[in-house]
Design a protein around this motif. Sequence first.
Motif, PDB file in Angstrom:
ATOM      1  N   ARG A 151       2.286   1.590  -3.457  1.00 14.14           N
ATOM      2  CA  ARG A 151       1.264   2.054  -4.401  1.00 14.14           C
ATOM      3  C   ARG A 151       1.072   3.562  -4.276  1.00 14.14           C
ATOM      4  O   ARG A 151       1.050   4.282  -5.267  1.00 14.14           O
ATOM      5  CB  ARG A 151      -0.066   1.321  -4.147  1.00 14.14           C
ATOM      6  CG  ARG A 151      -1.140   1.649  -5.181  1.00 14.14           C
ATOM      7  CD  ARG A 151      -2.513   1.153  -4.740  1.00 14.14           C
ATOM      8  NE  ARG A 151      -3.017   1.859  -3.569  1.00 14.14           N
ATOM      9  CZ  ARG A 151      -3.503   3.107  -3.590  1.00 14.14           C
ATOM     10  NH1 ARG A 151      -3.516   3.804  -4.699  1.00 14.14           N
ATOM     11  NH2 ARG A 151      -3.962   3.666  -2.489  1.00 14.14           N
ATOM     12  N   ARG A 152       0.973   4.054  -3.053  1.00 14.73           N
ATOM     13  CA  ARG A 152       0.787   5.495  -2.845  1.00 14.73           C
ATOM     14  C   ARG A 152       2.015   6.285  -3.303  1.00 14.73           C
ATOM     15  O   ARG A 152       1.903   7.365  -3.861  1.00 14.73           O
ATOM     16  CB  ARG A 152       0.459   5.791  -1.378  1.00 14.73           C
ATOM     17  CG  ARG A 152      -0.909   5.276  -0.965  1.00 14.73           C
ATOM     18  CD  ARG A 152      -1.472   5.911   0.296  1.00 14.73           C
ATOM     19  NE  ARG A 152      -0.562   6.079   1.392  1.00 14.73           N
ATOM     20  CZ  ARG A 152      -0.496   5.297   2.468  1.00 14.73           C
ATOM     21  NH1 ARG A 152      -1.303   4.263   2.577  1.00 14.73           N
ATOM     22  NH2 ARG A 152       0.355   5.553   3.438  1.00 14.73           N
TER      23      ARG A 152
ATOM     24  N   LYS B 155      -0.638   5.483   7.728  1.00 15.33           N
ATOM     25  CA  LYS B 155      -2.029   5.644   8.144  1.00 15.33           C
ATOM     26  C   LYS B 155      -2.397   4.711   9.286  1.00 15.33           C
ATOM     27  O   LYS B 155      -3.480   4.819   9.839  1.00 15.33           O
ATOM     28  CB  LYS B 155      -2.947   5.389   6.948  1.00 15.33           C
ATOM     29  CG  LYS B 155      -2.798   6.445   5.866  1.00 15.33           C
ATOM     30  CD  LYS B 155      -3.806   6.247   4.760  1.00 15.33           C
ATOM     31  CE  LYS B 155      -3.702   7.367   3.753  1.00 15.33           C
ATOM     32  NZ  LYS B 155      -4.613   7.219   2.638  1.00 15.33           N
TER      33      LYS B 155
ATOM     34  N   GLU C  56       0.836  -1.201   0.000  1.00 15.27           N
ATOM     35  CA  GLU C  56       0.000   0.000   0.000  1.00 15.27           C
ATOM     36  C   GLU C  56       0.873   1.254   0.000  1.00 15.27           C
ATOM     37  O   GLU C  56       0.598   2.228  -0.708  1.00 15.27           O
ATOM     38  CB  GLU C  56      -0.950  -0.007   1.197  1.00 15.27           C
ATOM     39  CG  GLU C  56      -1.796   1.245   1.358  1.00 15.27           C
ATOM     40  CD  GLU C  56      -2.691   1.561   0.157  1.00 15.27           C
ATOM     41  OE1 GLU C  56      -3.053   2.743   0.001  1.00 15.27           O
ATOM     42  OE2 GLU C  56      -3.011   0.650  -0.630  1.00 15.27           O
TER      43      GLU C  56
ATOM     44  N   ILE D  99       2.092   6.646  -7.210  1.00 14.58           N
ATOM     45  CA  ILE D  99       1.160   7.596  -7.818  1.00 14.58           C
ATOM     46  C   ILE D  99       1.390   9.023  -7.313  1.00 14.58           C
ATOM     47  O   ILE D  99       0.695   9.946  -7.702  1.00 14.58           O
ATOM     48  CB  ILE D  99      -0.320   7.181  -7.595  1.00 14.58           C
ATOM     49  CG1 ILE D  99      -0.670   7.164  -6.102  1.00 14.58           C
ATOM     50  CG2 ILE D  99      -0.609   5.851  -8.263  1.00 14.58           C
ATOM     51  CD1 ILE D  99      -2.149   6.964  -5.826  1.00 14.58           C
ATOM     52  N   GLY D 100       2.391   9.171  -6.431  1.00 13.42           N
ATOM     53  CA  GLY D 100       2.725  10.507  -5.935  1.00 13.42           C
ATOM     54  C   GLY D 100       1.832  10.985  -4.813  1.00 13.42           C
ATOM     55  O   GLY D 100       1.799  12.167  -4.490  1.00 13.42           O
ATOM     56  N   ALA D 101       1.102  10.061  -4.222  1.00 15.77           N
ATOM     57  CA  ALA D 101       0.202  10.440  -3.119  1.00 15.77           C
ATOM     58  C   ALA D 101       0.999  10.548  -1.818  1.00 15.77           C
ATOM     59  O   ALA D 101       2.183  10.233  -1.753  1.00 15.77           O
ATOM     60  CB  ALA D 101      -0.912   9.409  -2.980  1.00 15.77           C
ATOM     61  N   GLU D 102       0.346  10.991  -0.794  1.00 17.01           N
ATOM     62  CA  GLU D 102       0.932  11.133   0.539  1.00 17.01           C
ATOM     63  C   GLU D 102       1.393   9.759   1.037  1.00 17.01           C
ATOM     64  O   GLU D 102       0.646   8.785   0.980  1.00 17.01           O
ATOM     65  CB  GLU D 102      -0.153  11.692   1.449  1.00 17.01           C
ATOM     66  CG  GLU D 102       0.281  12.424   2.672  1.00 17.01           C
ATOM     67  CD  GLU D 102       1.175  13.617   2.453  1.00 17.01           C
ATOM     68  OE1 GLU D 102       2.092  13.763   3.249  1.00 17.01           O
ATOM     69  OE2 GLU D 102       0.967  14.397   1.514  1.00 17.01           O
ATOM     70  N   THR D 103       2.629   9.660   1.514  1.00 18.05           N
ATOM     71  CA  THR D 103       3.139   8.369   1.990  1.00 18.05           C
ATOM     72  C   THR D 103       3.282   8.326   3.510  1.00 18.05           C
ATOM     73  O   THR D 103       3.957   7.459   4.040  1.00 18.05           O
ATOM     74  CB  THR D 103       4.500   8.041   1.343  1.00 18.05           C
ATOM     75  OG1 THR D 103       5.386   9.121   1.584  1.00 18.05           O
ATOM     76  CG2 THR D 103       4.364   7.764  -0.128  1.00 18.05           C
TER      77      THR D 103
END
Length: 191
Positions: free
Chosen positions: A53-54, A64, A50, A57-61
């Motif tokens: 994957r984040r 969580k 996960e 795509i350049g999402a917040e790592t």
Amino acid sequence: FQEDETFLYLVFSLVQIQKVCYGVRPIVTEESFDKFATDLESLDMTAVNELIRRFEIGAETHPKNEKEEFAIQVANKIHTSRGLVIGSNHEKNRQKVELFSATRWLGTPTWFLTITFSDLNNPITLSYLGFDYELLMSGIDPGFTARIAAVYGNPVASERAFDFLVKNLIKFLVERGVLGEIESYYGTVEE
């Protein structure tokens, strides 16, 4: 394929990625190695995937949950070595250390040899590029424009000719003893 303008860049990039991947190693003290190995085995691969994957795509790592937090802590203990990467400062420093060690062990070098081959005028290089060697040796010049287009249009053939010439020079000077008994030699190619 070797005349394709993007091929060499693609292959070079793939080789660099492969070398970086092989250079990854865990940096831990001997006392904490067992704990690190246990932590590595207990990673939740779903959390790791996960995070990857984040990241892709350049999402917040930012983590969580606790499993992602733990995965990041373990990942922070893994460092990469660029020593295998062609042209990196780490590789150049490694070469300097090798030369320094050889100098300390064997003494100051007697000879320094710098070799520069002219691809545009060398009949061996031009024959690798498809020009007739016999015509070149008889003095028939295909012309500067044709020579430069061939050299810049097919860098792989130029590199193969360079490799052939250097290996044969080493064979002639070192292995056949033209310079006498050689205790050690070191070669590198400028990037």
